[in-house]
Design a protein around this motif. Structure first.
Motif, mmCIF file in Angstrom:
data_model
loop_
_atom_site.group_PDB
_atom_site.id
_atom_site.type_symbol
_atom_site.label_atom_id
_atom_site.label_comp_id
_atom_site.label_asym_id
_atom_site.label_seq_id
_atom_site.Cartn_x
_atom_site.Cartn_y
_atom_site.Cartn_z
ATOM 1 N N ILE A 78 -6.533 2.906 -14.065
ATOM 2 C CA ILE A 78 -7.914 2.472 -14.227
ATOM 3 C C ILE A 78 -8.078 1.049 -13.711
ATOM 4 N N ASN A 83 1.331 2.458 -20.240
ATOM 5 C CA ASN A 83 0.137 3.299 -20.242
ATOM 6 C C ASN A 83 -0.361 3.546 -18.819
ATOM 7 N N SER A 89 -2.548 5.564 -17.647
ATOM 8 C CA SER A 89 -3.985 5.651 -17.414
ATOM 9 C C SER A 89 -4.556 4.257 -17.261
ATOM 10 N N ALA A 90 -4.044 3.343 -18.049
ATOM 11 C CA ALA A 90 -4.524 1.965 -17.938
ATOM 12 C C ALA A 90 -4.227 1.415 -16.547
HETATM 13 C C1 LIG Z 1 -4.029 3.970 -22.663
HETATM 14 O O1 LIG Z 1 -5.134 3.199 -22.229
HETATM 15 C C2 LIG Z 1 -6.395 3.786 -22.504
HETATM 16 C C3 LIG Z 1 -7.490 2.977 -21.808
HETATM 17 O O2 LIG Z 1 -7.252 1.619 -21.886
HETATM 18 C C4 LIG Z 1 -6.588 3.885 -24.023
HETATM 19 O O3 LIG Z 1 -7.831 4.459 -24.329
HETATM 20 C C5 LIG Z 1 -5.466 4.744 -24.573
HETATM 21 O O4 LIG Z 1 -5.548 4.770 -25.971
HETATM 22 C C6 LIG Z 1 -4.092 4.192 -24.160
HETATM 23 N N1 LIG Z 1 -3.079 5.151 -24.547
HETATM 24 C C7 LIG Z 1 -1.950 4.783 -25.109
HETATM 25 C C8 LIG Z 1 -0.987 5.885 -25.446
HETATM 26 O O5 LIG Z 1 -1.677 3.622 -25.335
#
Ligand SMILES: *[C@@H]1O[C@H](CO)[C@@H](O)[C@H](O)[C@H]1NC(C)=O
Ligand SMILES: *[C@@H]1O[C@H](CO)[C@@H](O)[C@H](O)[C@H]1NC(C)=O
Ligand SMILES: [Ca+2]
Ligand SMILES: [Ca+2]
Length: 317
Positions: free
Chosen positions: A64, A58, A60-61
């Protein structure tokens, strides 16, 4: 008269430093770990591969929260590459960020059609062209599309609310205006002072100055006072008015801080006032004694009856 009291409460809640028309927006650094909402996974398809090696599935994680497995600096490098350049890029009102061919962010005029639909009439604004715009977003988007033209240069947001007939201001009314406004400025400050326990709406230095006014027993309290009483109070308690007049100037003189108020800088004060007080425009026009379209501190102080020897740049800060 009631108008001023109403207005006092509208403004006392905010600090008077509402954002204005052409204010350059301060760039905020989006720090890694700072703002989860702004990172969209969709933007990072290309990045997935790189990041998978390093850490999670992930991205974005990762961007972040620098994870244990990744040094903060590495994370920064990865994220800088793949983060949407517009996330960090602020545009002034009327513009939105777009990414150009070389992935550089740039500000372009917003299409008024993309502005949120106004909830009601009260979101309408009136331009100096005496045309009603659905919202300030619509206004600034339109102004942006006229950028570079004479018409665009002259167009400003005049007041809040749909355009309406504004009665001509008579000379005697114009003379009353500063009396009431001066009294109001003093009351705004006192109200801010009363509410300022932990809000820090005023600096320590400002608080000390207002404290003197606040504690002065001879102070004329907020209320519906006759013009005679207001005039008399100004004569008797002149010293109490010096700081409030300077303070308001400092609140407005922000973009840039140069000792002059442009039309734009004046807008937070003017725009809500005009529909209620028909002498507002005449007052500020008259205040600009040399008619250079800017109100200098000296002009401002003079409009409110502050004597030349009491004008003090240091009171503005
Ligand atoms: C990725 O991480 C974000 C924030 O932690 C979360 O909201 C999101 O659902 C995650 N996406 C996936 C595809 O796991
Ligand atoms: C501006 O527009 C309003 C409403 O359309 C109108 O009543 C008013 O007379 C106009 N004012 C001027 C100065 O043209
Ligand atoms: Ca200025
Ligand atoms: Ca001037």
């Amino acid at each position: 008269m009631r108008v001023w009291i109403f207005f006092l409460f509208c403004l006392a809640g905010k600090t008077l430093a509402a954002p204005t028309e052409e204010e350059p927006v301060v760039e905020e650094e989006l720090e890694v770990g700072a703002n989860p909402v702004q990172v969209e996974t969709g933007e990072f398809d290309e990045a997935i591969e790189v990041v998978e090696d390093v850490i999670a599935e992930n991205l974005s994680a990762v961007c972040i929260m620098p994870s244990v497995a990744m040094q903060e600096r590495d994370c920064d490098n990865v994220c800088r590459l793949y983060r949407n350049p517009c996330l960090n890029h602020h545009c002034k009102k009327g513009k939105v960020c777009e990414v150009d061919d070389s992935n550089q962010p740039m500000c372009v005029c917003q299409d008024p059609l993309t502005c949120p639909a106004p909830v009601g009439d009260f979101e309408h604004v009136c331009g100096t062209d005496n045309k009603t715009y659905e919202s300030s977003c619509h206004f600034f988007a339109t102004k942006c599309s006229l950028e570079g033209t004479k018409k665009g240069h002259k167009l400003h947001l005049d007041y809040i609310g749909p355009c309406k007939h504004i009665a001509a201001c008579m000379d005697n009314e114009l003379n009353e205006f500063p009396l009431r406004m001066r009294d109001w400025l003093k009351n705004v400050l006192v109200t801010l002072y009363e509410r300022d326990e932990d809000n820090n709406l005023l600096t320590e230095k400002q608080k000390l100055r207002v404290k003197k006014i606040y504690e002065n027993e001879k102070r004329l309290g907020a209320g519906d006072h006759s013009l005679d009483l207001l005039a008399l109070d100004f004569e008797k308690n002149y010293n109490m008015y010096i700081f409030p007049v300077h303070w308001q100037f400092g609140q407005l003189d922000q973009h840039p801080v140069d000792g002059f108020l442009s039309h734009t800088e004046l807008a937070p004060l003017r725009a809500p006032l005009i529909p209620m007080e028909h002498c507002t425009t005449s007052f500020f026009e008259q205040c600009d004694a040399d008619q250079d379209k800017y109100i200098a501190l000296e002009e401002w102080a003079n409009c409110f009856g502050i004597k030349e020897q009491d004008i003090d740049k240091d009171l503005v800060i």
